[in-house]
Enzyme design. Sequence first.
Site, PDB file in Angstrom:
ATOM      1  N   TYR A  22       2.394  10.053  -0.220  1.00 30.56           N
ATOM      2  CA  TYR A  22       3.560   9.535   0.506  1.00 30.56           C
ATOM      3  C   TYR A  22       4.864   9.883  -0.214  1.00 30.56           C
ATOM      4  CZ  TYR A  22      -0.005   6.496   2.685  1.00 30.56           C
ATOM      5  OH  TYR A  22      -1.108   5.998   3.318  1.00 30.56           O
ATOM      6  N   ASP A  50       0.829  -1.201   0.000  1.00 27.06           N
ATOM      7  CA  ASP A  50       0.000   0.000   0.000  1.00 27.06           C
ATOM      8  C   ASP A  50       0.865   1.254   0.000  1.00 27.06           C
ATOM      9  OD1 ASP A  50      -2.884   1.185   0.722  1.00 27.06           O
ATOM     10  OD2 ASP A  50      -1.395   2.222   1.956  1.00 27.06           O
TER      11      ASP A  50
END
Length: 281
Positions: free
Chosen positions: A51, A46
């Site tokens: 991010y 994931d």
Amino acid sequence: MALTDTYEMNNGLKIPVMGFGTWQASDEEAKQSVLWALEAGYRHIDTAAAYKNEEAVGEAIKESGVPREEIFLATKLWNRMHGYEKTKEAIETSLSRLDTDYIDLYLIHWPNPIYSRDNWKEDNAGSWKAMEEAVEDGKIKTLGVSNFRPHHLDPLLETAKIKPAVNQILLNPSDMQPEVVKYNKEHGIVSEAYSPLGTGKIFDVEELKELAEKYDKSIAQLVLKWSLQHGFLPLPKTVTKERVWENADIFDFEISPEDMAVIDGLKGRAGEATDPDTIEF
């Protein structure tokens, strides 16, 4: 149950019962930890545009030697890219950064970001339409959401042709979000647990220390097993090799109903979910 076991989603496809998270991991950390995770047997990875490590995750998948079709890869739409046209662009960018032909699971990261707070319902509908078209084009296999609550899901379902299969939310003994989990279950949506170990505070909870000793497991192993026994899909994240393997070693014990109830009673002891309607990003 084992790390290779799966849940069947409402679109008939399967998703591994536990994933490996990469939030707050630098490029170097993300790449190395994903390599370790794949070596340890994880097949569900994931990440997210937010991010800023999609490229590193893609590199790790390529270098791992594990066939792409054996890996369930998830990423997410960031808040500045809501709406039909921007979402189309965002999907292409994620595919490029991940260096893959398709994404197994694509999620709207937040339902009501500050950038579209005045028209979040319309923007979500537009994003969803772009995501549905990407499914038709073979670029995405499964659609989902993250941090959505029932009042966010209801309007999305009014226009969606493809039903969300996953709702990734903060889920751990300190916040079980019962209303959201109940809604997910009623609509055949998998409740995916991010921050399943909290943000570190959970390791200071005395009851968990005692139970971990009782089962001869670490607190992390105990809490991840608790998550699975509730039918959640935990996404533990670590950049420490030993913990990558440790977190995967949770399939040789069962928590008793009495001890599950003790863990269920720890609400608020290690933080609670952020209100998606008041986030400032």
